[in-house]
Design an enzyme around this catalytic site. Structure first.
Site, short mmCIF file in Angstrom:
data_model
loop_
_atom_site.label_atom_id
_atom_site.label_comp_id
_atom_site.label_asym_id
_atom_site.label_seq_id
_atom_site.Cartn_x
_atom_site.Cartn_y
_atom_site.Cartn_z
N ASP A 168 0.81 -1.22 0.00
CA ASP A 168 0.00 0.00 0.00
C ASP A 168 0.85 1.27 0.00
O ASP A 168 0.32 2.36 0.03
CB ASP A 168 -0.96 0.00 1.20
CG ASP A 168 -0.22 0.12 2.54
OD1 ASP A 168 1.02 0.30 2.55
OD2 ASP A 168 -0.89 0.05 3.58
N TYR A 272 10.56 4.26 1.58
CA TYR A 272 11.44 3.21 2.14
C TYR A 272 12.88 3.34 1.65
O TYR A 272 13.79 2.78 2.27
CB TYR A 272 10.88 1.81 1.85
CG TYR A 272 9.77 1.45 2.81
CD1 TYR A 272 10.05 0.94 4.07
CD2 TYR A 272 8.44 1.68 2.49
CE1 TYR A 272 9.04 0.64 4.97
CE2 TYR A 272 7.42 1.38 3.38
CZ TYR A 272 7.74 0.85 4.63
OH TYR A 272 6.74 0.58 5.53
P1 NAD Z 1 -1.02 -7.74 13.48
O1 NAD Z 1 -0.01 -8.45 14.29
O2 NAD Z 1 -2.01 -6.84 14.14
O3 NAD Z 1 -1.85 -8.82 12.67
C1 NAD Z 1 -1.31 -9.95 12.10
C2 NAD Z 1 -2.13 -11.17 12.46
O4 NAD Z 1 -1.53 -12.30 11.78
C3 NAD Z 1 -2.15 -11.53 13.95
O5 NAD Z 1 -3.47 -11.58 14.42
C4 NAD Z 1 -1.47 -12.89 14.01
O6 NAD Z 1 -2.00 -13.74 14.99
C5 NAD Z 1 -1.72 -13.41 12.61
N1 NAD Z 1 -0.86 -14.53 12.20
C6 NAD Z 1 0.47 -14.69 12.45
N2 NAD Z 1 0.89 -15.83 11.91
C7 NAD Z 1 -0.18 -16.41 11.30
C8 NAD Z 1 -0.36 -17.64 10.60
N3 NAD Z 1 0.67 -18.46 10.37
N4 NAD Z 1 -1.59 -17.94 10.14
C9 NAD Z 1 -2.64 -17.10 10.35
N5 NAD Z 1 -2.52 -15.93 11.02
C10 NAD Z 1 -1.30 -15.59 11.50
O7 NAD Z 1 -0.20 -6.95 12.35
P2 NAD Z 1 -0.58 -5.67 11.48
O8 NAD Z 1 0.29 -4.56 11.87
O9 NAD Z 1 -2.02 -5.46 11.47
O10 NAD Z 1 -0.09 -6.13 10.05
C11 NAD Z 1 -0.60 -7.27 9.40
C12 NAD Z 1 0.26 -7.64 8.24
O11 NAD Z 1 0.05 -6.76 7.16
C13 NAD Z 1 1.77 -7.60 8.50
O12 NAD Z 1 2.39 -8.63 7.74
C14 NAD Z 1 2.18 -6.28 7.93
O13 NAD Z 1 3.54 -6.24 7.65
C15 NAD Z 1 1.32 -6.27 6.70
N6 NAD Z 1 1.11 -5.00 6.07
C16 NAD Z 1 1.52 -4.94 4.79
C17 NAD Z 1 1.33 -3.82 4.06
C18 NAD Z 1 1.88 -3.79 2.68
O14 NAD Z 1 2.09 -2.74 2.14
N7 NAD Z 1 2.16 -4.93 2.05
C19 NAD Z 1 0.69 -2.72 4.64
C20 NAD Z 1 0.28 -2.80 5.98
C21 NAD Z 1 0.48 -3.97 6.69
C1 G6P Z 2 3.32 0.83 4.99
C2 G6P Z 2 3.98 -0.26 4.19
C3 G6P Z 2 3.73 -1.60 4.83
C4 G6P Z 2 4.16 -1.61 6.26
C5 G6P Z 2 3.47 -0.51 7.00
C6 G6P Z 2 4.05 -0.38 8.38
O1 G6P Z 2 1.93 0.74 4.87
O2 G6P Z 2 3.56 -0.30 2.87
O3 G6P Z 2 4.38 -2.58 4.09
O4 G6P Z 2 3.84 -2.84 6.86
O5 G6P Z 2 3.66 0.73 6.36
O6 G6P Z 2 3.30 0.47 9.11
P1 G6P Z 2 3.37 0.51 10.71
O7 G6P Z 2 2.37 1.53 11.03
O8 G6P Z 2 2.98 -0.89 11.15
O9 G6P Z 2 4.76 0.86 11.02
MN MN Z 3 4.35 -2.21 1.93
#
Ligand code: NAD
Ligand code: G6P
Ligand code: MN
Length: 449
Positions: A168, A272
């Protein structure tokens, strides 16, 4: 039509479900399923999600489960957002790196590599389970980080998987720039972009005949930070804005991106890039005892779970306890596009295969794509200049080697991957960090010999 969210207990789940519910008719979605391996965490998030659907008078049925078959049976879309090891391990990733004087970050540097080693195999497990139970024409839309490393691993180990890796950040940058230069429908900014995930550059941004690259460059020169004036004012007064991008760690990033643009006169870098281009300054401005993981636990996570507890006790909820916006809209719009109902382009991560002809075919490249029922078709970008090619080749070698090391269980390959990362000053420091991380991650990493 069923959408399953893997990592149902995520802090982003309420926002994503809001975005799905807002598009209920276009998606034709009848059921949302939450799946997580942490039952307690997910059931709390499930309470908020249930409230959201009722509040929106949505006809969508909600299922909350920790059983794979119940989660995936006949699902059309699987939105993955697992954080393997949760915030506790993110904290380790960031703090171990910083203790060795190296950038401590969720997806960049050694922290990102440690997170990658935790996530590769759980992600492959998701692909296999989905393949077994879900609809044959399913799509996995993956946000689970580190998306760059996860994308390489999925492509190597399950090349035919119906998975699209996404981030995102490009859309979040456009949203922020839109706010800086007074554009509300930031999704309509027409862009060219290339890179690896969390390692790329916008080469063009246009909106109704306006050159937005030029406008944001001037804005940054004037303010010194790529945040809108309302955030700048709030920061000056030490007030929160409710936007995570106005937290300390992100302020540093949005400031450094302006500094970086002064030294990179043609493109707008992904935020980043600041971790790789200013590693020393980044370490100097980090608190090794209070990192982004702590900030998130004290803000986004705390607000959400306290909000749930308050709701359970009083029956009242404040919508501010969860975030809804660009992050959820992006993944939900991508699903709409995969149903053939959205013409907008989406920046996604796919195998290069000649689109940047002077990079190898197996580079997982992030580029804008036209998305339809057959999946994304990325733009042909053309050759890139030596500076960017050199940067990408080094980072790609690091990430490819890390994945090879994970698959083969090779300590030396993983060590070389750490040493190749631009944030790491020497192979000696790489080894010290790796050894400490290996100990901290012994419940999560594949065995390295
Ligand atoms: P969070 O810890 O609140 O949520 C993650 C959830 O994943 C938890 O509830 C955890 O129990 C669960 N989990 C862990 N291992 C698992 C498994 N093997 N099977 C099923 N569930 C499992 O984290 P968050 O800050 O809300 O972020 C969630 C994810 O989204 C992270 O990987 C974060 O890096 C990613 N994220 C990515 C982007 C992006 O740009 N790609 C943007 C925002 C967040
Ligand atoms: C952005 C990135 C994600 C990352 C997030 C972290 O959205 O694209 O890949 O996981 O920032 O945000 P946080 O608020 O968890 O530091
Ligand atoms: Mn990202």
């Amino acid at each position: 039509m069923i959408i399953t969210i893997v990592g149902g207990g995520s802090t982003f789940t309420p926002g994503i479900v809001t975005s799905i519910a807002l598009r209920q008719k276009e998606l034709g979605v009848t059921e949302v399923r939450l799946f997580d391996n942490d039952e307690e965490r997910q059931s709390k998030v499930g309470v908020v999600v249930d409230w959201i659907l009722k509040d929106m008078k949505s006809p969508i049925k909600l299922t909350v489960t920790t059983d794979k078959e119940t989660a995936y049976k006949d699902a059309k879309f699987i939105f993955a957002q697992m954080r393997v090891g949760k915030y506790a391990m993110r904290e380790q990733d960031e703090k171990i790196s910083l203790r060795h004087g190296v950038v401590g970050q969720e997806t960049c540097g050694p922290g990102g590599m440690a997170y990658g080693l935790r996530t590769i195999f759980p992600m492959i497990e998701v692909i296999d389970d989905v393949e077994k139970y879900a609809a044959k024409d399913h799509w996995i839309l993956n946000y689970s980080n580190p998306a760059a490393i996860v994308a390489i691993a999925c492509h190597k180990l399950r090349p035919n998987a119906r998975i699209i890796n996404i981030c995102d950040m490009p859309i979040a940058i456009l949203e922020m720039i839109g706010k800086c230069v007074g554009i509300e429908d930031y999704e309509s900014i027409d862009v060219d972009y290339f890179g690896l995930n969390h390692f790329g550059w916008f080469t063009r941004m246009e909106y109704q005949g306006r050159d937005i690259v030029k406008e944001i460059r001037e804005y940054c020169k004037e303010t010194g930070i790529m945040l809108p004036k309302m955030h700048i004012e709030a920061i000056k007064k030490h007030m929160g804005t409710g936007d995570r991008h106005a937290n300390q760690s992100w302020i540093k990033v949005w400031t450094n991106v302006c500094k970086l643009m002064e030294m990179n006169s043609e493109y707008v870098p992904n935020t980043y890039m600041t971790y790789y281009m200013f590693p020393k300054e980044n370490v100097e401005h980090s608190d090794p005892n209070y990192t982004r993981a702590n900030e998130v636990m004290d803000t986004r996570e705390k607000t959400l779970f306290e909000g749930v507890d308050r709701y359970l006790a009083t029956g009242e909820i404040d919508k501010k306890v969860f975030y809804a916006g660009a992050h959820g809209n992006f993944i939900a719009d991508l699903a709409v596009a995969l149903l053939g109902k959205c013409d907008r382009k989406f920046i996604v991560i796919e195998p290069n295969n000649g689109k940047v002809p002077n990079l190898p075919d197996d580079v997982m490249i992030e580029l804008p794509a036209v998305v339809g029922v057959n999946g994304p078709v990325q733009d042909n970008f053309g050759p890139i200049k030596t500076f960017y090619k050199g940067m990408i080749e080094q980072q790609n070698a690091c990430e490819q080697l890390l994945v090879e090391g994970a698959i083969e269980g090779s300590y030396e390959k993983v060590l070389h991957a750490f040493a190749l990362n631009k944030t790491v000053p020497s192979i000696q420091v790489a080894k010290e960090i790796l050894d400490e991380m290996m100990e901290a991650n012994k419940d999560y990493w594949p065995e390295l010999k």
